[in-house]
Design a protein around this motif. Structure first.
Motif, PDB file in Angstrom:
ATOM      1  N   THR A  40      10.596   0.295  -7.012  1.00 47.12           N
ATOM      2  CA  THR A  40       9.299   0.232  -6.322  1.00 47.12           C
ATOM      3  C   THR A  40       9.380   0.953  -4.987  1.00 47.12           C
ATOM      4  O   THR A  40       8.484   1.724  -4.612  1.00 47.12           O
ATOM      5  N   ASN A  44       7.429   4.553  -3.980  1.00 45.85           N
ATOM      6  CA  ASN A  44       6.509   4.496  -2.839  1.00 45.85           C
ATOM      7  C   ASN A  44       7.021   5.294  -1.650  1.00 45.85           C
ATOM      8  O   ASN A  44       6.228   5.882  -0.908  1.00 45.85           O
ATOM      9  N   ILE A 232       0.775  -8.103  -2.472  1.00 49.13           N
ATOM     10  CA  ILE A 232       0.166  -6.796  -2.756  1.00 49.13           C
ATOM     11  C   ILE A 232       1.145  -5.916  -3.544  1.00 49.13           C
ATOM     12  O   ILE A 232       0.747  -5.167  -4.431  1.00 49.13           O
ATOM     13  N   LYS A 235       1.423  -7.092  -7.227  1.00 54.58           N
ATOM     14  CA  LYS A 235       0.160  -6.790  -7.904  1.00 54.58           C
ATOM     15  C   LYS A 235       0.069  -5.301  -8.238  1.00 54.58           C
ATOM     16  O   LYS A 235      -0.427  -4.931  -9.303  1.00 54.58           O
ATOM     17  N   SER A 236       0.543  -4.465  -7.335  1.00 52.05           N
ATOM     18  CA  SER A 236       0.484  -3.022  -7.577  1.00 52.05           C
ATOM     19  C   SER A 236       1.404  -2.629  -8.732  1.00 52.05           C
ATOM     20  O   SER A 236       1.070  -1.760  -9.536  1.00 52.05           O
ATOM     21  N   SER A 239      -0.232  -3.493 -11.989  1.00 56.17           N
ATOM     22  CA  SER A 239      -1.357  -2.602 -12.301  1.00 56.17           C
ATOM     23  C   SER A 239      -0.928  -1.140 -12.436  1.00 56.17           C
ATOM     24  O   SER A 239      -1.757  -0.250 -12.567  1.00 56.17           O
ATOM     25  N   GLN A 241       0.380   0.913 -10.244  1.00 55.30           N
ATOM     26  CA  GLN A 241      -0.044   1.735  -9.116  1.00 55.30           C
ATOM     27  C   GLN A 241       0.951   1.577  -7.977  1.00 55.30           C
ATOM     28  O   GLN A 241       1.666   0.579  -7.899  1.00 55.30           O
ATOM     29  N   PHE A 243       1.795   0.739  -4.196  1.00 58.85           N
ATOM     30  CA  PHE A 243       1.111  -0.034  -3.147  1.00 58.85           C
ATOM     31  C   PHE A 243       0.751   0.866  -1.975  1.00 58.85           C
ATOM     32  O   PHE A 243      -0.207   0.612  -1.244  1.00 58.85           O
ATOM     33  N   GLN A 246      -2.591   2.147  -3.381  1.00 56.51           N
ATOM     34  CA  GLN A 246      -3.570   1.089  -3.606  1.00 56.51           C
ATOM     35  C   GLN A 246      -3.972   0.382  -2.318  1.00 56.51           C
ATOM     36  O   GLN A 246      -5.135   0.056  -2.107  1.00 56.51           O
ATOM     37  N   SER A 247      -2.997   0.148  -1.425  1.00 56.92           N
ATOM     38  CA  SER A 247      -3.260  -0.576  -0.172  1.00 56.92           C
ATOM     39  C   SER A 247      -2.576   0.132   0.991  1.00 56.92           C
ATOM     40  O   SER A 247      -1.610  -0.378   1.567  1.00 56.92           O
ATOM     41  N   SER A 250      -1.949  -1.824   4.226  1.00 59.27           N
ATOM     42  CA  SER A 250      -1.245  -3.110   4.134  1.00 59.27           C
ATOM     43  C   SER A 250       0.033  -3.070   4.971  1.00 59.27           C
ATOM     44  O   SER A 250       0.540  -1.991   5.307  1.00 59.27           O
TER      45      SER A 250
END
Length: 290
Positions: A40, A44, A232, A235-236, A239, A241, A243, A246-247, A250
């Motif tokens: 992750t 990112n 968050i 959740k990303s 989904s 996506q 983060f 998506q956010s 954040s």
């Protein structure tokens, strides 16, 4: 579809090379154990560096669990194994995430990739990877743990980032990873993930740094920063996506941008000779170890 994408990719990189001379940084991201959010963070961080204006490639080197295509929400029909078999060219497997400068190099979720170590393969790979030399960074998402496959990727990389969480078992494994990497690296970076707050992260790093400095000679361990635990992020992932996409406002996304800026700043100070076919030679170093 792949041939069209490959042609567009080569045209884009060719145009870029006319105006830029860069030395691509091969940055491996690893962890002592699974479940700490390494992949992750890899995906990112790559996107965040791209948003900061860098051209970035992401190589999925997690042998046995290659899944960055899922992280980016794309489908990978072919991967590096197909290239090594001679079934397609490297440019045909690369997935363009962002046309201006973010590309995914799909790995193989099995160890068969490590069986290909012939001289002709090396020569072809070095030729085919030349267009990747216009990238500023290639982020290498390695497997977790201290297996020989992971060690090979870490040894061949320019830089290593160890990711861990505030868990006793994870911290113990992270220290073991740092100790192992210190055999071939004088400098190692560290990121704390899923922390409660910055103070907790700093305290954990200082303890690891103290132990490492007492037991590992000639090691420069640097703290890049921490990512606060936030739903968050999970959740990303669910989904499919990032983060950071998506956010973007954040806390984790803002913290990761600070980490990306610091990493870029530190590596900017280091002198690295531009060498054609760096990614191809990186793969050569790995495959020659098996």
């Amino acid at each position: 579809m792949f041939s069209n994408q490959a042609r567009k990719l080569e045209e884009l990189v060719s145009e870029s090379e006319q105006n830029r001379q860069v030395a691509t940084r091969l940055v491996a991201i690893t962890s002592g154990k699974g479940g700490v959010g390494k992949s992750t963070l890899s995906s990112n961080l790559a996107y965040t560096l791209y948003r900061l204006g860098f051209r970035v490639g992401v190589f999925d080197a997690d042998i046995g669990l290659a899944n960055l295509d899922v992280m980016f929400g794309v489908k990978s029909d072919k991967n590096l194994l197909n290239v090594l078999r001679g079934e397609c060219s490297l440019s045909e497997i690369i997935i363009t995430i962002e046309p201006e400068g973010l590309f995914l190099i799909p790995g193989e979720s099995g160890a068969e990739i490590l069986k290909y170590n012939g001289t002709l393969i090396f020569e072809r790979l070095i030729d085919e990877t030349a267009f990747l030399d216009s990238l500023d960074f290639v982020i290498i998402d390695t497997g977790a743990g201290l297996g020989e496959h992971t060690q090979a990727f870490l040894n061949a990389s320019d830089e290593v980032i160890v990711v861990t969480i505030p868990d006793p078992a994870a911290l113990t494994d992270a220290y073991a990873t740092i100790k192992l990497c210190a055999r071939s690296k004088e400098q190692i970076f560290m990121i704390l993930n899923m922390v409660k707050h910055a103070k907790e992260a700093q305290g954990i790093f200082e303890k690891i740094y103290k132990v490492a400095s007492q037991n590992i000679s000639q090691l420069h361990l640097e703290f890049l920063g921490a990512i606060t635990f936030d739903s968050i992020v999970s959740k990303s992932v669910k989904s499919r996506q990032l983060f950071a996409v998506q956010s973007p406002n954040s806390t984790p996304a803002v913290e990761l941008e600070s980490i990306a800026r610091l990493l870029a700043e530190k590596l900017e100070r280091k002198v690295l000779t531009k060498e054609n076919g760096r990614f191809g030679r990186f793969l050569q170093k790995i495959l020659q170890q098996f």
